[in-house]
Design an enzyme around this catalytic site. Structure first.
Site, PDB file in Angstrom:
ATOM      1  N   SER A   7       0.861  -1.183   0.000  1.00 18.29           N
ATOM      2  CA  SER A   7       0.000   0.000   0.000  1.00 18.29           C
ATOM      3  C   SER A   7       0.896   1.231   0.000  1.00 18.29           C
ATOM      4  CB  SER A   7      -0.881   0.010   1.250  1.00 18.29           C
ATOM      5  OG  SER A   7      -1.381   1.314   1.441  1.00 18.29           O
ATOM      6  N   HIS A  32      -1.015  -1.359  -4.361  1.00 18.88           N
ATOM      7  CA  HIS A  32      -2.313  -1.036  -3.767  1.00 18.88           C
ATOM      8  C   HIS A  32      -2.364   0.468  -3.513  1.00 18.88           C
ATOM      9  CE1 HIS A  32      -5.886  -2.105  -1.340  1.00 18.88           C
ATOM     10  NE2 HIS A  32      -5.483  -1.159  -0.500  1.00 18.88           N
ATOM     11  N   ASP A  34      -4.590   3.500  -1.982  1.00 21.60           N
ATOM     12  CA  ASP A  34      -5.697   3.807  -1.069  1.00 21.60           C
ATOM     13  C   ASP A  34      -6.236   5.202  -1.330  1.00 21.60           C
ATOM     14  OD1 ASP A  34      -5.960   1.472   0.605  1.00 21.60           O
ATOM     15  OD2 ASP A  34      -3.948   1.926   1.329  1.00 21.60           O
ATOM     16  N   MET A  36      -8.971   7.972  -0.371  1.00 20.33           N
ATOM     17  CA  MET A  36      -9.864   8.353   0.740  1.00 20.33           C
ATOM     18  C   MET A  36     -10.380   9.776   0.523  1.00 20.33           C
ATOM     19  SD  MET A  36      -7.719   6.875   3.961  1.00 20.33           S
ATOM     20  CE  MET A  36      -6.811   5.325   3.877  1.00 20.33           C
ATOM     21  N   HIS A  65      -8.201   1.050  -4.312  1.00 18.74           N
ATOM     22  CA  HIS A  65      -9.156   0.757  -3.242  1.00 18.74           C
ATOM     23  C   HIS A  65      -9.866   2.069  -2.918  1.00 18.74           C
ATOM     24  CE1 HIS A  65      -9.490  -0.347   1.343  1.00 18.74           C
ATOM     25  NE2 HIS A  65     -10.671  -0.207   0.771  1.00 18.74           N
ATOM     26  N   MET A  67     -12.116   4.271  -0.973  1.00 16.78           N
ATOM     27  CA  MET A  67     -12.810   4.466   0.310  1.00 16.78           C
ATOM     28  C   MET A  67     -13.489   5.816   0.214  1.00 16.78           C
ATOM     29  SD  MET A  67      -9.750   2.948   2.655  1.00 16.78           S
ATOM     30  CE  MET A  67      -8.578   3.114   1.327  1.00 16.78           C
ATOM     31  N   MET A 136     -11.354  -6.237   4.858  1.00 19.23           N
ATOM     32  CA  MET A 136     -10.620  -5.279   5.693  1.00 19.23           C
ATOM     33  C   MET A 136     -10.325  -5.926   7.045  1.00 19.23           C
ATOM     34  SD  MET A 136     -10.067  -2.644   3.880  1.00 19.23           S
ATOM     35  CE  MET A 136      -9.157  -1.811   5.186  1.00 19.23           C
ATOM     36  N   ASP A 174      -6.470  -6.658   3.872  1.00 24.58           N
ATOM     37  CA  ASP A 174      -5.874  -5.319   3.965  1.00 24.58           C
ATOM     38  C   ASP A 174      -5.949  -4.800   5.393  1.00 24.58           C
ATOM     39  OD1 ASP A 174      -5.086  -2.698   3.589  1.00 24.58           O
ATOM     40  OD2 ASP A 174      -6.720  -2.168   2.226  1.00 24.58           O
TER      41      ASP A 174
HETATM   42  C1  DX5 Z   1      -6.462   1.353   5.448  1.00 25.43           C
HETATM   43  C2  DX5 Z   1      -5.882   1.069   4.065  1.00 25.43           C
HETATM   44  C3  DX5 Z   1      -4.760   0.105   4.078  1.00 25.43           C
HETATM   45  C4  DX5 Z   1      -3.560   0.540   4.884  1.00 25.43           C
HETATM   46  C5  DX5 Z   1      -2.692  -0.647   5.170  1.00 25.43           C
HETATM   47  O1  DX5 Z   1      -7.573   2.140   5.323  1.00 25.43           O
HETATM   48  O2  DX5 Z   1      -6.904   0.541   3.230  1.00 25.43           O
HETATM   49  O3  DX5 Z   1      -4.383  -0.256   2.765  1.00 25.43           O
HETATM   50  O4  DX5 Z   1      -2.834   1.533   4.254  1.00 25.43           O
HETATM   51  O5  DX5 Z   1      -1.657  -0.219   5.982  1.00 25.43           O
HETATM   52  P1  DX5 Z   1      -0.987  -1.159   7.092  1.00 25.43           P
HETATM   53  O6  DX5 Z   1      -0.381  -2.312   6.369  1.00 25.43           O
HETATM   54  O7  DX5 Z   1       0.014  -0.256   7.723  1.00 25.43           O
HETATM   55  O8  DX5 Z   1      -2.093  -1.605   8.027  1.00 25.43           O
HETATM   56 ZN    ZN Z   2      -6.429  -0.401   1.204  1.00 26.12          ZN
END
Ligand code: DX5
Ligand code: ZN
Length: 244
Positions: A7, A32, A34, A36, A65, A67, A136, A174
């Protein structure tokens, strides 16, 4: 087939291309991303321009991903930027079937994500439509959180459902994946392992990726009877809240 999907949320954004490439050199085969929006989750990260920049420096699939609320409005822009896989949250989509078809219509592989509090059965109807299910194992919003062990039962259940219904989706996990948790998720049936802080926070991303992937592959070789203790730990409520 086990794959590591670092990620990039935990990477140094000033050196994003180099850090992503280093993780790929260490054996990562997916990146990956993320996304948000500050509404669906209490954090804001990156959007399509960053995906387009990553696309220029990396050939591995970009796993976006989302969110975010109202993902349908943004799927075309992520596809245009070069996303290969796009996953959306069950909890964010009123018309999930339509959203998954929209992702596929834009040439991307659709995935569905479930939060820790969402049961696997909430996505029963869409399992034939998806390329991957993302479980998750933390509440989404931030890197570096503690792995929630009840996710192991959900991974195992998905693996059983896939077999009994003869489906082809892949199982991704994840949140909180590092050297102490990776073996349990692999034994439960996860195949695509997202990891952020364990890859990018300290040391060399290449070496970190190599070591985590090795731990995952070692766990995949272990006999299946070892599984019961990991999943039993989850059932014991190792992560249960301690109420006053
Ligand atoms: C959380 C994200 C993850 C996160 C994972 O909302 O979707 O992808 O960045 O990070 P670690 O591996 O540090 O939990
Ligand atoms: Zn993620």
């Amino acid at each position: 087939m086990i794959e590591l999907a670092p990620s990039v949320l935990s990477a140094d954004f000033a050196r994003l291309g180099a850090e992503a490439q280093a993780a790929v050199e260490g054996g990562a085969t997916v990146l990956h991303v993320d996304v948000m929006d500050g509404h669906f989750v209490p954090n804001i990260t990156i959007g399509p321009p960053v995906v387009a920049s990553l696309r220029k420096v990396s050939k591995v699939p970009l796993d976006c991903h989302l969110m975010i609320e109202r993902p349908d409005e943004f799927i075309p822009a992520f596809a245009e930027a070069g996303a290969d896989w796009i996953s959306v949250h069950r909890e964010a989509c009123v018309h999930l079937d339509r959203t998954l078809h929209l992702i596929a219509a834009h040439g991307c592989k659709p995935g569905v994500v479930i939060n820790p509090a969402t049961p696997v059965h909430a996505i029963d109807e869409v399992l034939p439509l998806v390329h991957h299910v993302l479980v998750m194992s933390v509440n989404p919003g931030f890197g570096g959180q503690t792995f929630i062990r009840s996710s192991l039962k959900k991974i195992e259940l998905l693996s059983n459902i896939r077999e009994s219904r003869r489906l082809g989706f892949r199982i991704e996990v994840d949140g909180g994946i590092h050297r102490d948790t990776v073996a349990d998720v692999v034994r439960a049936g996860a195949e695509i392992l997202v990891s952020g802080s364990a890859i990018f926070e300290q040391g060399n991303p290449s070496e970190n990726a190599r070591q985590l992937l090795k731990s995952a592959l070692d766990a995949a070789k272990q006999p299946v009877q070892d599984l019961s203790s990991a999943v039993a730990g989850a059932a014991d409520g190792a992560n249960s809240l301690s109420l006053p």
